[in-house]
Write a protein that holds these residues in place. Structure first.
Motif, PDB file in Angstrom:
ATOM      1  N   UNK A 146       0.817  -1.205   0.000  1.00 59.31           N
ATOM      2  CA  UNK A 146       0.000   0.000   0.000  1.00 59.31           C
ATOM      3  C   UNK A 146       0.853   1.258   0.000  1.00 59.31           C
ATOM      4  N   UNK A 147       2.118   1.130   0.259  1.00 60.37           N
ATOM      5  CA  UNK A 147       2.995   2.293   0.269  1.00 60.37           C
ATOM      6  C   UNK A 147       3.130   2.895  -1.122  1.00 60.37           C
ATOM      7  N   UNK A 148       2.862   2.124  -2.157  1.00 61.81           N
ATOM      8  CA  UNK A 148       2.985   2.619  -3.514  1.00 61.81           C
ATOM      9  C   UNK A 148       1.692   3.259  -4.019  1.00 61.81           C
ATOM     10  N   UNK A 149       0.653   3.287  -3.196  1.00 63.59           N
ATOM     11  CA  UNK A 149      -0.617   3.893  -3.576  1.00 63.59           C
ATOM     12  C   UNK A 149      -0.761   5.239  -2.876  1.00 63.59           C
ATOM     13  N   UNK A 178       0.520   4.597  -7.366  1.00 58.53           N
ATOM     14  CA  UNK A 178       1.504   5.634  -7.670  1.00 58.53           C
ATOM     15  C   UNK A 178       1.867   5.711  -9.137  1.00 58.53           C
ATOM     16  N   UNK A 179       1.966   4.579  -9.809  1.00 59.67           N
ATOM     17  CA  UNK A 179       2.336   4.578 -11.223  1.00 59.67           C
ATOM     18  C   UNK A 179       1.239   5.186 -12.097  1.00 59.67           C
ATOM     19  N   UNK A 180      -0.009   5.177 -11.643  1.00 61.45           N
ATOM     20  CA  UNK A 180      -1.139   5.671 -12.443  1.00 61.45           C
ATOM     21  C   UNK A 180      -1.521   7.111 -12.119  1.00 61.45           C
ATOM     22  N   UNK A 181      -0.924   7.704 -11.101  1.00 62.45           N
ATOM     23  CA  UNK A 181      -1.325   9.029 -10.634  1.00 62.45           C
ATOM     24  C   UNK A 181      -1.204  10.089 -11.726  1.00 62.45           C
TER      25      UNK A 181
END
Length: 165
Positions: free
Chosen positions: A32-35, A67-70
């Motif tokens: 969840x750290x990457x969201x 994070x990659x889709x932000x």
């Protein structure tokens, strides 16, 4: 050569199994750290294609975005300035950048000025765009007088600038 006892082999084997189990447990936990947990602008009402987004109303809602889709989402209300909907936007759903476009300056079938400029030469004529287009976009336009179809780029003033062919 020294032989390893059965007890030592058992301890090493159990240690290996423990490391394997720990690795599997860690890999099964969602990262969840990457969201990003972020407030995004959302439409207050249904916004149909071609409608100005800010004129229809925008509120804010909290979403978890990977994070990659932000970078694909509208993250600030300022990003909606002078934008119209490319597709139907639903209330309380995040807005994707691909769902927006700049408004069309020229409209298909509505007469516009065709402009040709070259060192010391300026020619203007009336034409009919064959498609709607925004500033900076290419559009085909039919010269009203000659019937010839040419391509040009839409200028900020709504004229269509053509080049020599």
């Amino acid at each position: 050569m020294e032989w390893v006892s059965k007890r030592e082999r058992l301890v090493v084997w159990l240690y290996g199994v423990g490391v394997l189990v720990a690795a599997l447990v860690l890999l099964s936990i969602p990262v969840r750290a990457l969201a990003a947990d972020i407030d995004l602008p959302v439409p207050s009402v249904v916004i149909y294609p071609g409608q100005v987004v800010l004129d229809r109303g925008v509120s804010s809602a909290r979403f978890k975005i990977p994070g990659a889709n932000l970078a694909a989402y509208v993250v600030e209300t300022d990003m909606l300035t002078d934008k119209v909907a490319r597709r139907t936007l639903l209330p309380n759903k995040p807005i994707m950048l691909a769902d927006l476009k700049t408004p069309d300056i020229v409209r298909a079938g509505v007469p516009a000025t065709i402009v040709y400029r070259e060192a010391g030469v300026y020619i203007a004529a009336l034409g009919t765009p064959l498609a709607s287009a925004a500033e900076g976009e290419a559009v085909r336009v039919r010269n009203t007088d000659s019937g010839i179809t040419v391509s040009g780029i839409v200028a900020a003033d709504g004229s269509i600038e053509v080049q020599a062919q």
